[in-house]
Design an enzyme around this catalytic site. Structure first.
Site, short mmCIF file in Angstrom:
data_model
loop_
_atom_site.label_atom_id
_atom_site.label_comp_id
_atom_site.label_asym_id
_atom_site.label_seq_id
_atom_site.Cartn_x
_atom_site.Cartn_y
_atom_site.Cartn_z
N ASN A 1 41.43 -8.67 -81.96
CA ASN A 1 42.47 -7.65 -81.75
C ASN A 1 43.88 -8.23 -81.92
O ASN A 1 44.86 -7.55 -81.66
CB ASN A 1 42.32 -7.00 -80.36
CG ASN A 1 42.55 -7.99 -79.22
OD1 ASN A 1 42.91 -9.15 -79.44
ND2 ASN A 1 42.35 -7.52 -78.00
N GLU B 1 47.36 -9.90 -74.78
CA GLU B 1 46.63 -8.81 -75.41
C GLU B 1 47.59 -7.79 -76.05
O GLU B 1 48.76 -7.69 -75.65
CB GLU B 1 45.79 -8.09 -74.34
CG GLU B 1 44.71 -8.97 -73.71
CD GLU B 1 43.45 -9.10 -74.57
OE1 GLU B 1 43.57 -9.30 -75.79
OE2 GLU B 1 42.35 -9.02 -74.00
N ASP C 1 45.09 -20.87 -71.41
CA ASP C 1 44.60 -19.84 -70.50
C ASP C 1 43.34 -20.27 -69.76
O ASP C 1 42.75 -21.31 -70.06
CB ASP C 1 44.35 -18.51 -71.26
CG ASP C 1 43.61 -18.74 -72.59
OD1 ASP C 1 42.96 -19.78 -72.75
OD2 ASP C 1 43.69 -17.85 -73.45
N HIS D 1 45.12 -10.98 -80.33
CA HIS D 1 45.72 -11.70 -79.20
C HIS D 1 45.87 -13.18 -79.51
O HIS D 1 45.13 -13.76 -80.31
CB HIS D 1 44.94 -11.47 -77.89
CG HIS D 1 43.60 -12.11 -77.79
ND1 HIS D 1 42.60 -11.61 -76.99
CD2 HIS D 1 43.07 -13.20 -78.38
CE1 HIS D 1 41.54 -12.38 -77.08
NE2 HIS D 1 41.80 -13.35 -77.92
P1 PGA Z 1 37.23 -17.36 -80.96
O1 PGA Z 1 38.34 -16.68 -80.07
O2 PGA Z 1 37.79 -18.65 -81.43
O3 PGA Z 1 36.06 -17.56 -80.02
O4 PGA Z 1 36.95 -16.42 -82.07
C1 PGA Z 1 39.66 -16.72 -80.52
C2 PGA Z 1 40.54 -16.03 -79.51
O5 PGA Z 1 40.08 -15.10 -78.84
O6 PGA Z 1 41.72 -16.43 -79.39
#
Ligand code: PGA
Length: 251
Positions: A134, A141, A66, A136
């Site tokens: 959450n 999402e 992404d 994702h």
């Molecule tokens: P993070 O994010 O590694 O910064 O905790 C993980 C994600 O949002 O996929």
């Protein structure tokens, strides 16, 4: 799903990088699907170490999950810049073999179609994933439905809040992104899902032990036949009793 629990993220990163080396060594043109965020940095550090100890990355193709919409590639918080800093500039990966969605494209629909074509031409051998608080994966999402193709996504409030730690002001945090869809993720030959820290414990338990639900996007990984979940003791806290470093099948 295979679950591996390590004493700390550093050890987990070395394990994940070793898995990546096996894939890289087995293919003439290996394709790694890559993630950004705080979680995979230990993986990149370990992979760079392996490279310095002889792992040739020149045949490797990378396809990132992404990118934020509206951040120039040289913006410090763009995922282009993240990948340059953590991996691309530290190995002999060929720049033309690295792919990240273009969040500055004038025609975002065309950019999504272009990126799906990149994925089609470079089937992913190993996909590395983090997980949002959450649930994702990539920027897919929680929602009533999950989209299979690369698409533009409006980031959820909790994602914007989580990303805010990387930006000086709340209003600087991008609200939209381009993300690979769940089809590309599920079509990867092999998947590593990494999560570290107490704040991921609840969502890891829901993703691994709970029902497959579109409002917990990572739970869809239960449908894939080769997923290794790489955790530290904190993120594994809500899983049933087990031993650190042990493989536990059958979830
Ligand atoms: P993070 O994010 O590694 O910064 O905790 C993980 C994600 O949002 O996929």
């Amino acid at each position: 799903m295979k679950i591996r629990i390590f004493a700390n993220p550093h050890d987990a990163g070395i394990y994940a990088a070793a898995l990546a080396e096996v894939v890289v060594a087995a293919k003439s043109r290996p394709v790694l699907g890559l993630a950004t965020g705080a979680t995979p940095t230990v993986f990149y550090d370990a992979l760079v170490n392996l490279h310095r100890c002889g792992l040739d990355m020149s045949p490797v193709v990378t396809v990132n999950l992404d990118e934020y919409i509206g951040l120039p590639t040289d913006h410090g918080q763009s995922y282009h810049a993240f990948m340059q800093a953590h991996l691309f500039s530290r190995t002999n990966l060929a720049p033309e073999n690295t792919h990240v969605p273009n969040g500055m494209a004038a025609d975002l629909a065309a950019e999504c179609a272009r990126y799906d074509d990149v994925i089609r031409r470079n089937p992913i051998d190993l996909q590395v994933l983090g997980i949002g608080v959450n649930g994702h994966i990539g920027f897919n999402e929680p929602d009533d439905l999950l989209l299979s193709r690369t698409h533009v996504v409006q980031l959820r409030q909790e994602t914007v809040a989580a990303n805010a730690r990387f930006f000086p002001r709340m209003e600087d945090v991008p609200r939209r992104a381009i993300t690979m869809g769940v089809q590309a993720i599920l079509q990867a030959e092999r998947i590593i899902l990494m999560a570290f820290g107490e704040e991921k414990a609840e969502i890891v338990a829901r993703a691994v032990l709970g029902d497959v639900r579109t409002d917990v996007p990572a739970s869809i990984l239960q449908l894939h036949r080769d997923v290794t979940v790489v955790l530290d003791l904190q993120s594994a806290r809500l899983l049933p009793e087990g031993k650190a470093g042990s493989a536990r099948e059958g979830y």
